[in-house]
Design an enzyme around this catalytic site. Structure first.
Site, mmCIF file in Angstrom:
data_model
loop_
_atom_site.group_PDB
_atom_site.id
_atom_site.type_symbol
_atom_site.label_atom_id
_atom_site.label_comp_id
_atom_site.label_asym_id
_atom_site.label_seq_id
_atom_site.Cartn_x
_atom_site.Cartn_y
_atom_site.Cartn_z
ATOM 1 N N SER A 46 -22.437 50.761 84.531
ATOM 2 C CA SER A 46 -21.013 50.707 84.882
ATOM 3 C C SER A 46 -20.423 49.400 84.396
ATOM 4 O O SER A 46 -20.827 48.314 84.831
ATOM 5 C CB SER A 46 -20.820 50.801 86.396
ATOM 6 O OG SER A 46 -19.506 50.370 86.711
ATOM 7 N N HIS A 82 -20.531 54.153 81.753
ATOM 8 C CA HIS A 82 -19.852 54.584 82.982
ATOM 9 C C HIS A 82 -18.625 53.703 83.202
ATOM 10 O O HIS A 82 -18.717 52.477 83.244
ATOM 11 C CB HIS A 82 -20.815 54.469 84.165
ATOM 12 C CG HIS A 82 -20.258 55.021 85.445
ATOM 13 N ND1 HIS A 82 -20.274 56.366 85.741
ATOM 14 C CD2 HIS A 82 -19.668 54.413 86.506
ATOM 15 C CE1 HIS A 82 -19.731 56.572 86.931
ATOM 16 N NE2 HIS A 82 -19.341 55.397 87.417
ATOM 17 N N ASP A 95 -15.375 52.956 85.542
ATOM 18 C CA ASP A 95 -14.821 53.120 86.886
ATOM 19 C C ASP A 95 -13.334 52.801 86.905
ATOM 20 O O ASP A 95 -12.934 51.649 86.749
ATOM 21 C CB ASP A 95 -15.553 52.185 87.854
ATOM 22 C CG ASP A 95 -16.958 52.679 88.154
ATOM 23 O OD1 ASP A 95 -17.099 53.850 88.552
ATOM 24 O OD2 ASP A 95 -17.906 51.891 87.983
ATOM 25 N N MET A 105 -9.945 52.615 89.026
ATOM 26 C CA MET A 105 -9.541 52.460 90.431
ATOM 27 C C MET A 105 -8.050 52.179 90.532
ATOM 28 O O MET A 105 -7.507 51.432 89.722
ATOM 29 C CB MET A 105 -10.312 51.301 91.058
ATOM 30 C CG MET A 105 -11.808 51.480 90.961
ATOM 31 S SD MET A 105 -12.648 50.113 91.725
ATOM 32 C CE MET A 105 -14.348 50.674 91.551
ATOM 33 N N HIS A 156 -15.191 57.821 85.595
ATOM 34 C CA HIS A 156 -15.200 58.102 87.040
ATOM 35 C C HIS A 156 -13.838 57.707 87.607
ATOM 36 O O HIS A 156 -13.545 56.518 87.749
ATOM 37 C CB HIS A 156 -16.349 57.287 87.667
ATOM 38 C CG HIS A 156 -16.457 57.390 89.136
ATOM 39 N ND1 HIS A 156 -17.248 56.522 89.885
ATOM 40 C CD2 HIS A 156 -15.888 58.249 90.034
ATOM 41 C CE1 HIS A 156 -17.162 56.853 91.157
ATOM 42 N NE2 HIS A 156 -16.333 57.877 91.280
ATOM 43 N N MET A 163 -11.314 57.144 90.356
ATOM 44 C CA MET A 163 -11.107 56.922 91.787
ATOM 45 C C MET A 163 -9.609 56.710 91.983
ATOM 46 O O MET A 163 -9.147 55.623 92.321
ATOM 47 C CB MET A 163 -11.938 55.711 92.241
ATOM 48 C CG MET A 163 -13.423 56.029 92.289
ATOM 49 S SD MET A 163 -14.470 54.558 92.234
ATOM 50 C CE MET A 163 -14.595 54.353 90.463
ATOM 51 N N MET A 220 -21.845 59.793 95.431
ATOM 52 C CA MET A 220 -21.646 58.365 95.682
ATOM 53 C C MET A 220 -22.648 57.902 96.736
ATOM 54 O O MET A 220 -22.671 58.429 97.851
ATOM 55 C CB MET A 220 -20.231 58.088 96.202
ATOM 56 C CG MET A 220 -19.120 58.237 95.184
ATOM 57 S SD MET A 220 -19.347 57.311 93.656
ATOM 58 C CE MET A 220 -19.502 55.618 94.257
ATOM 59 N N PHE A 256 -16.197 49.036 94.878
ATOM 60 C CA PHE A 256 -16.762 47.765 94.424
ATOM 61 C C PHE A 256 -18.172 47.941 93.890
ATOM 62 O O PHE A 256 -18.921 48.779 94.399
ATOM 63 C CB PHE A 256 -16.794 46.755 95.588
ATOM 64 C CG PHE A 256 -15.437 46.541 96.205
ATOM 65 C CD1 PHE A 256 -14.537 45.637 95.640
ATOM 66 C CD2 PHE A 256 -15.040 47.275 97.314
ATOM 67 C CE1 PHE A 256 -13.272 45.468 96.186
ATOM 68 C CE2 PHE A 256 -13.773 47.110 97.865
ATOM 69 C CZ PHE A 256 -12.885 46.204 97.305
ATOM 70 N N GLY A 257 -18.500 47.118 92.913
ATOM 71 C CA GLY A 257 -19.881 47.055 92.449
ATOM 72 C C GLY A 257 -20.681 46.169 93.392
ATOM 73 O O GLY A 257 -20.111 45.480 94.246
ATOM 74 N N GLY A 258 -21.982 46.194 93.260
ATOM 75 C CA GLY A 258 -22.839 45.266 93.993
ATOM 76 C C GLY A 258 -23.055 45.570 95.469
ATOM 77 O O GLY A 258 -23.490 44.694 96.219
ATOM 78 N N ASP A 300 -24.437 57.318 92.010
ATOM 79 C CA ASP A 300 -23.676 56.093 91.707
ATOM 80 C C ASP A 300 -23.584 55.182 92.931
ATOM 81 O O ASP A 300 -23.007 55.563 93.951
ATOM 82 C CB ASP A 300 -22.263 56.530 91.263
ATOM 83 C CG ASP A 300 -21.378 55.377 90.805
ATOM 84 O OD1 ASP A 300 -21.841 54.226 90.787
ATOM 85 O OD2 ASP A 300 -20.212 55.656 90.466
ATOM 86 N N GLY A 301 -24.137 53.993 92.785
ATOM 87 C CA GLY A 301 -23.974 52.972 93.814
ATOM 88 C C GLY A 301 -25.290 52.411 94.322
ATOM 89 O O GLY A 301 -26.103 53.124 94.903
ATOM 90 N N GLY A 302 -25.503 51.121 94.054
ATOM 91 C CA GLY A 302 -26.673 50.440 94.604
ATOM 92 C C GLY A 302 -27.995 50.864 93.987
ATOM 93 O O GLY A 302 -29.048 50.669 94.597
ATOM 94 N N GLY A 309 -24.573 49.330 87.792
ATOM 95 C CA GLY A 309 -23.581 48.327 87.424
ATOM 96 C C GLY A 309 -24.166 46.939 87.525
ATOM 97 O O GLY A 309 -24.576 46.338 86.525
HETATM 98 C C1 DX5 Z 1 -18.197 51.940 92.805
HETATM 99 C C2 DX5 Z 1 -18.412 52.405 91.384
HETATM 100 C C3 DX5 Z 1 -19.789 52.192 90.875
HETATM 101 C C4 DX5 Z 1 -20.228 50.769 90.889
HETATM 102 C C5 DX5 Z 1 -21.698 50.728 90.728
HETATM 103 O O1 DX5 Z 1 -16.947 52.303 93.219
HETATM 104 O O2 DX5 Z 1 -18.132 53.780 91.275
HETATM 105 O O3 DX5 Z 1 -19.939 52.766 89.589
HETATM 106 O O4 DX5 Z 1 -19.593 49.983 89.950
HETATM 107 O O5 DX5 Z 1 -22.096 49.402 90.821
HETATM 108 P P1 DX5 Z 1 -23.506 48.981 91.422
HETATM 109 O O6 DX5 Z 1 -24.545 49.613 90.536
HETATM 110 O O7 DX5 Z 1 -23.468 47.508 91.348
HETATM 111 O O8 DX5 Z 1 -23.576 49.518 92.821
HETATM 112 ZN ZN ZN Z 2 -18.666 54.856 89.352
#
Ligand code: DX5
Ligand code: ZN
Length: 217
Positions: free
Chosen positions: A9, A34, A36, A38, A67, A69, A138, A144-146, A174-176, A196
């Protein structure tokens, strides 16, 4: 089983050097980019839109996994397709007319994805299961990432995999996602994982992408 697909991402990339970052993950062996998007309304954060996607399109031939959002999504689908998206994923919770969005995406000649938040039941997918090419589960609350992977989503991945059955639908998570939990996620049924911070917070993208592949086996 088909090889795991890895979709870094770019939300966690260095935006000041975005083209270079995209070329670097391409060279490092990623499968998708990927992206994102937003809107500060569906999720409590803002990122970027079609103009940025268009600007990075020339930097790689790899598929753009977009993606969305954003709520609504419908007014922008054609613009994302024109900007270079290959897969366009909309949230089941976002646009009031989910089915119509999916029809429009396929009508634009793109792969249609649907995403569900951690608090959304698998049953939300049932009415559109035959209208999608990809399901994005999800495993964090989007925005947010991270963030940390939410453990309850592993059972959900398993349930979505069972719902998909023999249909040719890709299951993306997707996520973590990190090297230390990717095997559990893949064993539950994921075909593709988004990563990400795991990729971009390190300095060696080749090593991290390889570490994800090795850990998944
Ligand atoms: C969150 C995004 C993810 C995110 C993933 O809203 O959709 O794609 O950036 O980031 P990590 O891998 O750091 O959780
Ligand atoms: Zn995403």
């Amino acid at each position: 089983m088909a090889a795991l697909k890895i979709a870094p991402s770019i939300l966690s990339a260095d935006f000041a050097r975005l083209g270079e970052e995209v070329r670097a993950i391409d060279a490092a062996g990623c499968d998708y980019i990927h992206i994102d998007v937003m809107d500060g309304h569906f999720v409590p954060n803002l990122s970027f839109g079609p103009v940025v996607i268009k600007a990075i399109r020339a930097h790689t031939k790899k598929p753009f996994d977009v993606h969305l959002m954003i709520d609504p999504a419908a007014p922008y689908l054609a613009e994302f397709a024109a900007a270079g998206a290959d897969i366009i994923t909309v949230h089941s919770e976002a646009d009031k007319h989910l089915h119509r969005c999916l029809q429009v995406i396929r009508g634009l000649g793109k792969k249609a994805g649907v995403s569900i938040n951690p608090g959304t039941p698998v049953s939300a997918l049932e009415p559109v299961i035959d209208d999608v090419d990809l399901i994005l589960v999800m495993s964090v609350n989007p925005g947010f990432g991270g963030q940390q992977y939410i453990p309850s989503q592993t059972d959900k991945i398993r349930a979505v995999k069972a719902l998909i059955g023999k249909r040719p639908i890709e299951l993306e998570v997707d996520g973590g996602v990190k090297p230390d939990n990717v095997k559990m996620i893949v064993d539950a049924g994921a075909d593709t994982v988004v990563a990400g911070s795991a990729v971009f917070n390190g300095t060696d993208y080749v090593k991290t992408i390889q570490a994800l592949r090795t850990a998944a086996q």
